[in-house]
Design a protein around this motif. Structure first.
Motif, PDB file in Angstrom:
ATOM      1  N   UNK A  84       0.864  -1.184   0.000  1.00 50.87           N
ATOM      2  CA  UNK A  84       0.000   0.000   0.000  1.00 50.87           C
ATOM      3  C   UNK A  84       0.895   1.227   0.000  1.00 50.87           C
ATOM      4  N   UNK A  85       0.319   2.380  -0.346  1.00 51.87           N
ATOM      5  CA  UNK A  85       1.070   3.621  -0.227  1.00 51.87           C
ATOM      6  C   UNK A  85       1.347   3.882   1.249  1.00 51.87           C
ATOM      7  N   UNK A  86       2.589   4.218   1.588  1.00 51.28           N
ATOM      8  CA  UNK A  86       2.974   4.354   2.987  1.00 51.28           C
ATOM      9  C   UNK A  86       3.652   5.689   3.246  1.00 51.28           C
ATOM     10  N   UNK A 100      -0.455   5.039  21.625  1.00 50.43           N
ATOM     11  CA  UNK A 100      -0.180   3.712  21.109  1.00 50.43           C
ATOM     12  C   UNK A 100      -1.384   3.133  20.386  1.00 50.43           C
ATOM     13  N   UNK A 101      -1.304   1.846  20.089  1.00 51.39           N
ATOM     14  CA  UNK A 101      -2.401   1.176  19.406  1.00 51.39           C
ATOM     15  C   UNK A 101      -2.403   1.452  17.906  1.00 51.39           C
ATOM     16  N   UNK A 102      -3.555   1.223  17.303  1.00 51.20           N
ATOM     17  CA  UNK A 102      -3.706   1.420  15.862  1.00 51.20           C
ATOM     18  C   UNK A 102      -5.031   2.089  15.583  1.00 51.20           C
ATOM     19  N   UNK A 103      -5.067   2.973  14.601  1.00 54.18           N
ATOM     20  CA  UNK A 103      -6.301   3.661  14.214  1.00 54.18           C
ATOM     21  C   UNK A 103      -6.593   3.349  12.743  1.00 54.18           C
ATOM     22  N   UNK A 104      -7.854   3.189  12.452  1.00 53.46           N
ATOM     23  CA  UNK A 104      -8.278   2.993  11.063  1.00 53.46           C
ATOM     24  C   UNK A 104      -9.303   4.060  10.708  1.00 53.46           C
ATOM     25  N   UNK A 105      -9.219   4.552   9.489  1.00 56.88           N
ATOM     26  CA  UNK A 105     -10.128   5.589   9.019  1.00 56.88           C
ATOM     27  C   UNK A 105     -10.578   5.263   7.595  1.00 56.88           C
ATOM     28  N   UNK A 106     -11.755   5.735   7.258  1.00 54.59           N
ATOM     29  CA  UNK A 106     -12.226   5.734   5.878  1.00 54.59           C
ATOM     30  C   UNK A 106     -12.527   7.180   5.509  1.00 54.59           C
ATOM     31  N   UNK A 107     -11.885   7.669   4.473  1.00 55.34           N
ATOM     32  CA  UNK A 107     -12.092   9.076   4.131  1.00 55.34           C
ATOM     33  C   UNK A 107     -11.875   9.299   2.641  1.00 55.34           C
ATOM     34  N   UNK A 108     -12.285  10.480   2.204  1.00 55.21           N
ATOM     35  CA  UNK A 108     -12.111  10.880   0.816  1.00 55.21           C
ATOM     36  C   UNK A 108     -11.138  12.042   0.759  1.00 55.21           C
ATOM     37  N   UNK A 109     -10.186  11.957  -0.160  1.00 49.70           N
ATOM     38  CA  UNK A 109      -9.256  13.052  -0.407  1.00 49.70           C
ATOM     39  C   UNK A 109      -9.397  13.480  -1.866  1.00 49.70           C
ATOM     40  N   UNK A 164     -10.142   6.321   0.394  1.00 51.49           N
ATOM     41  CA  UNK A 164      -9.028   5.619   1.031  1.00 51.49           C
ATOM     42  C   UNK A 164      -9.462   4.914   2.307  1.00 51.49           C
ATOM     43  N   UNK A 165      -8.885   3.722   2.514  1.00 48.71           N
ATOM     44  CA  UNK A 165      -8.905   3.066   3.818  1.00 48.71           C
ATOM     45  C   UNK A 165      -7.526   3.296   4.434  1.00 48.71           C
ATOM     46  N   UNK A 166      -7.498   3.931   5.592  1.00 51.45           N
ATOM     47  CA  UNK A 166      -6.231   4.374   6.183  1.00 51.45           C
ATOM     48  C   UNK A 166      -5.989   3.620   7.488  1.00 51.45           C
ATOM     49  N   UNK A 167      -4.747   3.128   7.650  1.00 52.28           N
ATOM     50  CA  UNK A 167      -4.324   2.491   8.895  1.00 52.28           C
ATOM     51  C   UNK A 167      -3.136   3.268   9.449  1.00 52.28           C
ATOM     52  N   UNK A 168      -3.204   3.638  10.719  1.00 51.37           N
ATOM     53  CA  UNK A 168      -2.141   4.408  11.371  1.00 51.37           C
ATOM     54  C   UNK A 168      -1.624   3.604  12.551  1.00 51.37           C
ATOM     55  N   UNK A 169      -0.299   3.376  12.610  1.00 49.64           N
ATOM     56  CA  UNK A 169       0.289   2.612  13.710  1.00 49.64           C
ATOM     57  C   UNK A 169       1.660   3.139  14.079  1.00 49.64           C
ATOM     58  N   UNK A 219       3.661   5.159  11.261  1.00 46.86           N
ATOM     59  CA  UNK A 219       3.467   4.843   9.852  1.00 46.86           C
ATOM     60  C   UNK A 219       1.989   5.003   9.503  1.00 46.86           C
ATOM     61  N   UNK A 220       1.740   5.569   8.326  1.00 46.48           N
ATOM     62  CA  UNK A 220       0.388   5.728   7.787  1.00 46.48           C
ATOM     63  C   UNK A 220       0.306   4.915   6.498  1.00 46.48           C
ATOM     64  N   UNK A 221      -0.628   3.984   6.446  1.00 42.66           N
ATOM     65  CA  UNK A 221      -0.795   3.106   5.288  1.00 42.66           C
ATOM     66  C   UNK A 221      -2.088   3.454   4.567  1.00 42.66           C
ATOM     67  N   UNK A 222      -1.984   3.661   3.267  1.00 43.85           N
ATOM     68  CA  UNK A 222      -3.108   4.152   2.467  1.00 43.85           C
ATOM     69  C   UNK A 222      -3.517   3.095   1.456  1.00 43.85           C
ATOM     70  N   UNK A 223      -4.704   2.549   1.638  1.00 42.39           N
ATOM     71  CA  UNK A 223      -5.250   1.595   0.673  1.00 42.39           C
ATOM     72  C   UNK A 223      -6.260   2.337  -0.209  1.00 42.39           C
TER      73      UNK A 223
END
Length: 430
Positions: A88-90, A133-142, A175-180, A188-192
């Motif tokens: 994924x884009x990172x 800490x932990x991990x966050x997930x987001x769904x958003x439009x850019x 985008x589906x975004x994962x932040x950890x 790190x921010x991962x962009x699907x």
């Protein structure tokens, strides 16, 4: 009489059925393909990302953190290795919110600019993860920044020749975004990018909204005509009205099949040969001759000017169809008595032939401009002359441009009209 009528009804219904099958078949084969190519072998992207992060963190913790001289270099090398492993884009952000590593797609997707995360929800998630800490997930439009855009819309200035200047419009991304967190200071921010799936859903919805009724209507009209014939005591005027309705709705199907077939033909790249050299102005004139009767119906005029020495490699039928679709749109969205201008000239660098179709009609709202080249999409601004369209005309123009190694762009302002620009690479002169 009844035998002949039954035969007519059967033939009309067969044509309707053929149109429905062809249209649906093309839609399913062509539109579902992108989704199949996104298959991930049964493992979700989030699971694969989590696995990569776990392996990276494990390797990172095993490093000798007391070795200060090698720490920074090792961290940079590990970060670079992480980016190559992630499907994924990172983006990697340090403890001062500065982007230290970023996949180029992160810029194109409108998440990173000038070494900083410009998406507010993602920036907030980064700070939250760094602190807690932990991990966050987001769904958003850019939105893709305008410098990466591929459709025109945003410049009020004119070119030196007085024609509207072609700018760019930002494109939406889903985008589906994962932040950890991967270390004390690094996040790190991962962009699907799931935009293709979303756009497929939009095409499906547009098909249902704009085309399904066209497929059902002929069947309804045929049923009505059959009921009229079965009642007996035939009223010739009623039969004539019902027959006209059947012919009109079958005409919609016939037109839609023709457009779908044009889309099929416009999928294969044109190979330049000595046998497919075309004079651009001659192709434009041929398309204009076909459009003149439609213009005459409403007192409209088509004015053509340009360079008659420009030549391109191409398929005449496709190029004329693309220009014809632009003319048809310009005429239907312009008021009675209006003049549509067609300008043909070389680009400033002399490499391309530029065909502009210019109207002073109702214009296109900015929110519609990013989607008008999608198949089955129809803008919200319609009139009595455009209400029966299926949303395929500009999709045909786009595909013809692409198969001829060119492009199509639009400039428009509500109330000021529109300029569509078809750009085709010129044939090399021997």
């Amino acid at each position: 009489m009844h035998i002949e009528t039954s035969a007519i009804i059967a033939a009309a219904f067969a044509l309707f059925a053929l149109g429905a099958l062809v249209g649906l078949g093309i839609l399913l084969v062509d539109a579902l393909a992108p989704l199949f190519t996104r298959a991930t072998g049964g493992t979700s992207l989030t699971e694969r990302i989590g696995d990569v992060l776990s392996r990276w963190r494990g390797g990172h913790r095993r490093r000798d953190v007391d070795d200060d001289e090698e720490d920074d270099d090792d961290l940079q090398d590990s970060t670079a290795a992480l980016l190559t492993m992630i499907p994924a884009a990172a983006v990697v952000v340090d403890d001062e919110d500065e982007v230290v590593r970023a996949n180029p797609d992160a810029y194109r997707l409108g998440v990173v600019d000038d070494d900083a995360i410009v998406s507010v929800p993602i920036a907030e998630a980064v700070r939250d993860v760094r602190a807690n800490g932990g991990r966050r997930t987001l769904e958003l439009m850019t939105r893709t920044p305008r410098r990466f855009g591929d459709v025109a819309d945003d410049d009020d200035a004119d070119d030196d020749d007085g024609l509207p200047h072609i700018g760019t419009v930002s494109r939406p991304n889903w985008l589906n975004v994962t932040v950890g967190r991967i270390s004390e200071g690094l996040v790190v921010v991962l962009l699907d990018d799931v935009s293709e799936s979303v756009r497929f859903a939009q095409v499906r919805d547009d098909f249902i909204a704009n085309v399904s009724q066209r497929l059902v209507q002929p069947s309804d009209e045929l049923k009505h005509l059959a009921a009229t014939l079965e009642r007996g005591g035939l009223d010739e005027r009623q039969i004539a009205r019902d027959a006209r309705n059947v012919r009109r709705t079958i005409g919609y199907i016939d037109h839609m099949i023709g457009d779908l077939l044009l889309l099929i033909k416009a999928q294969e790249q044109v190979v330049p040969t000595a046998d497919n050299v075309l004079n651009v102005l001659a192709e434009v004139q041929a398309a204009v001759d076909v459009a003149r009767p439609l213009a005459a119906e409403h007192g409209q005029r088509i004015a053509v000017r340009g360079d008659d020495t420009l030549v391109v490699h191409g398929e005449s039928e496709q190029i004329r169809a693309a220009i014809g679709k632009l003319l048809d749109n310009a005429l239907r969205y312009s008021p009675g008595g209006a003049t549509i201008s067609v300008d043909v000239r070389a680009s400033r660098d002399g490499r391309d032939a530029v065909i502009r179709v210019i109207d002073r009609g109702c214009g296109i709202p900015g929110e519609d401009q990013q989607r008008i080249f999608e198949r089955f999409y129809r803008g919200r601004v319609q009139n009595e002359r455009t209400g029966d369209g299926a949303g395929l005309g500009l999709a045909i123009v786009k595909h013809v441009a692409l198969t001829h190694h060119g492009s199509v762009q639009v400039w428009s302002r509500p109330g000021q009209g529109s300029t569509f620009t078809l750009v085709l690479p010129m044939a090399k002169r021997e």
